[in-house]
Design an enzyme around this catalytic site. Structure first.
Site, PDB file in Angstrom:
ATOM      1  N   GLU A  66       0.834  -1.209   0.000  1.00 46.33           N
ATOM      2  CA  GLU A  66       0.000   0.000   0.000  1.00 46.33           C
ATOM      3  C   GLU A  66       0.860   1.246   0.000  1.00 46.33           C
ATOM      4  O   GLU A  66       1.833   1.342   0.756  1.00 46.33           O
ATOM      5  CB  GLU A  66      -0.886  -0.029   1.256  1.00 46.33           C
ATOM      6  CG  GLU A  66      -2.266   0.507   1.043  1.00 46.33           C
ATOM      7  CD  GLU A  66      -3.088  -0.344   0.080  1.00 46.33           C
ATOM      8  OE1 GLU A  66      -3.163   0.020  -1.103  1.00 46.33           O
ATOM      9  OE2 GLU A  66      -3.631  -1.369   0.520  1.00 46.33           O
ATOM     10  N   SER A 103     -14.052   2.054  -7.151  1.00 46.86           N
ATOM     11  CA  SER A 103     -15.200   2.234  -8.046  1.00 46.86           C
ATOM     12  C   SER A 103     -14.847   3.212  -9.165  1.00 46.86           C
ATOM     13  O   SER A 103     -15.271   3.033 -10.302  1.00 46.86           O
ATOM     14  CB  SER A 103     -16.437   2.679  -7.274  1.00 46.86           C
ATOM     15  OG  SER A 103     -16.165   3.828  -6.517  1.00 46.86           O
ATOM     16  N   ASP A 147      -4.589   0.660  -9.245  1.00 49.96           N
ATOM     17  CA  ASP A 147      -6.018   0.345  -9.347  1.00 49.96           C
ATOM     18  C   ASP A 147      -6.415   0.023 -10.782  1.00 49.96           C
ATOM     19  O   ASP A 147      -7.056  -0.999 -11.056  1.00 49.96           O
ATOM     20  CB  ASP A 147      -6.864   1.530  -8.853  1.00 49.96           C
ATOM     21  CG  ASP A 147      -6.511   1.920  -7.437  1.00 49.96           C
ATOM     22  OD1 ASP A 147      -5.814   1.128  -6.761  1.00 49.96           O
ATOM     23  OD2 ASP A 147      -6.918   3.008  -7.003  1.00 49.96           O
ATOM     24  N   SER A 177     -15.443   3.395  -1.175  1.00 54.23           N
ATOM     25  CA  SER A 177     -15.097   2.404  -0.163  1.00 54.23           C
ATOM     26  C   SER A 177     -13.631   1.995  -0.243  1.00 54.23           C
ATOM     27  O   SER A 177     -13.164   1.209   0.553  1.00 54.23           O
ATOM     28  CB  SER A 177     -15.958   1.160  -0.362  1.00 54.23           C
ATOM     29  OG  SER A 177     -15.661   0.607  -1.630  1.00 54.23           O
TER      30      SER A 177
HETATM   31  C1  GLA Z   1      -5.277   4.588  -4.149  1.00 53.68           C
HETATM   32  C2  GLA Z   1      -4.539   4.948  -5.430  1.00 53.68           C
HETATM   33  C3  GLA Z   1      -3.508   3.872  -5.780  1.00 53.68           C
HETATM   34  C4  GLA Z   1      -2.609   3.547  -4.588  1.00 53.68           C
HETATM   35  C5  GLA Z   1      -3.421   3.321  -3.321  1.00 53.68           C
HETATM   36  C6  GLA Z   1      -2.569   3.191  -2.099  1.00 53.68           C
HETATM   37  O1  GLA Z   1      -6.048   3.453  -4.331  1.00 53.68           O
HETATM   38  O2  GLA Z   1      -5.434   5.109  -6.492  1.00 53.68           O
HETATM   39  O3  GLA Z   1      -2.755   4.277  -6.895  1.00 53.68           O
HETATM   40  O4  GLA Z   1      -1.651   4.553  -4.400  1.00 53.68           O
HETATM   41  O5  GLA Z   1      -4.349   4.374  -3.088  1.00 53.68           O
HETATM   42  O6  GLA Z   1      -1.818   2.044  -2.161  1.00 53.68           O
END
Ligand code: GLA
Length: 387
Positions: A33, A129, A174, A125
């Site tokens: 993360e 999304s 993501d 969340s």
């Molecule tokens: C969000 C961002 C990702 C990533 C996460 C943290 O989801 O869109 O690119 O940085 O936070 O890991």
């Protein structure tokens, strides 16, 4: 679901003749993360929940949007000639941003569209999304107009639109997880060069359980961009003493050796998280491959502690969900997932403990926080597709 969205499309836009139905998943990050904008590794998987979309080309340049998740907004009209962020910031900024980004990449969208969406990912969340809508839009444009773009490019275009149209400086995780999803697998992605590997998620007698804190998180107004620039400052100072291009290149030992170059104590902790989390992610995937799910869980727990203490992106809602999860016998690992500051936790829970987990964590959360959390037993799923 296909029939439901087609029927609604016909109701909203007159008929559904010639309309196509599509799906793009949401994602959950298992570990890694706040590493994706630091040149580190991530380990997300696409889910079977996501966004359904119905789309049809128009003869003119008009865009008509309708979301079953935001029914109160009705049909929102725009045009391909008006692709700029709307200060009212409704959800159509995501598909419009992707259409704009296609244009920026030399692929002008030739005709307007009627688009209806219906998502079953809880909004805000932390299960992406918005990235799901972005990848879905890119997939629709490719399918309707025949643009030659790979799924990986759809991910990059989605990120580009999020960065430059929607003002969130997100990394690639993501959109990549969603565009490249594969059932039964998580994606071990090196964000430094986008090399990746699918790793099977073999959870014998256990499942992935997501707990949604119901504390909404707006990425734009959150401290996400601030964290990112704190890491950049730390990197610039480290670069005075060692030759690196990202925090992801450092081992824990190298970090400890050079960390005093970072003058601000807070920035030092931010960088520490980025470095250690990246190493934890590499170790977690090794553990999974060796079938050592217990070790994988321990690394998830350590990830949460680091996000809580060094990166400071958890908050009492996520901390409560995780602390209560750790108390339940049969929980293999639990941590916040996504950007943080609200959103969800991800836990690996033995099958025999899932009911207890939901009841016990749910009750403790409600009594400590004052409102309920929602729980989802999820499965990894495939990437975007036409249905
Ligand atoms: C969000 C961002 C990702 C990533 C996460 C943290 O989801 O869109 O690119 O940085 O936070 O890991």
């Amino acid at each position: 679901m296909k029939e439901v969205v087609l029927q609604k499309f016909a109701e909203v836009f007159g008929d559904a003749e010639g309309a196509q139905v599509y799906f793009a998943p949401g994602r959950v990050n298992m570990i890694g993360e706040h590493t994706d904008y630091n040149g580190g590794h991530v380990f997300p998987c696409a889910l079977t929940i996501g966004t359904y979309g119905v789309a049809r080309k128009r003869q003119d340049r008009k865009l008509r949007f309708y979301s079953m998740n935001f029914k109160q907004l009705g049909v929102l009209e725009s045009s391909l000639d008006e692709l700029k962020p709307d200060p009212k910031a409704d959800w159509t900024n995501y598909p419009k941003g992707v259409m704009w980004a296609f244009g920026e990449k030399g692929m002008q969208v030739p005709a307007g569209m009627d688009i209806l969406l219906n998502g079953n990912i809880p909004n805000g969340s932390g299960l992406s999304s918005s990235a799901s809508v972005e990848v879905l839009t890119g997939y629709i444009l490719r399918d309707l107009f025949g643009f030659e773009v790979s799924n990986q490019e759809l991910a990059l275009i989605g990120q580009y639109s999020e960065n430059h149209f929607n003002g969130v400086n997100c990394g690639i995780m993501d959109q990549f997880a969603i565009a490249m999803g594969k059932q039964g697998h998580a994606i071990f992605l090196d964000t430094a060069d986008l090399s990746y590997e699918y790793a099977p998620i073999k959870l014998e007698n256990a499942k992935i359980v997501i707990a949604c804190s119901n504390k909404k998180r707006g990425l734009g107004d959150s401290k996400y961009n601030e964290r990112r620039s704190e890491c950049e400052t730390a990197l610039a100072q480290l670069q005075q003493v060692c030759q690196i291009t990202s925090l992801g290149e450092l081992t824990e030992e190298a970090f400890e050796q050079h960390k005093d170059a970072i003058t601000d104590e807070v920035h030092r902790r931010r960088a520490k998280h980025a470095v250690y989390e990246n190493q934890r992610t590499i170790q977690a995937v090794e553990a999974l491959k060796a079938n050592d799910i217990k070790r994988f869980g321990q690394l998830m727990n350590a990830s949460h502690v680091s996000l809580r203490d060094d990166y400071e992106v958890t908050g009492k809602e996520l901390d409560t969900l995780v602390e209560e999860a750790w108390k339940v016998d049969g929980v293999i690992g639990s941590r916040m997932t996504g950007a943080g500051f609200g959103g969800c936790t991800v836990s690996i829970v033995e099958d025999r403990a899932i009911d207890t987990f939901i009841v016990q964590v749910g009750a403790a959360y409600e009594s400590r926080i004052g409102y309920a959390a929602d729980f989802y037993v999820v499965e990894s799923g495939d990437g975007p597709r036409r249905l």
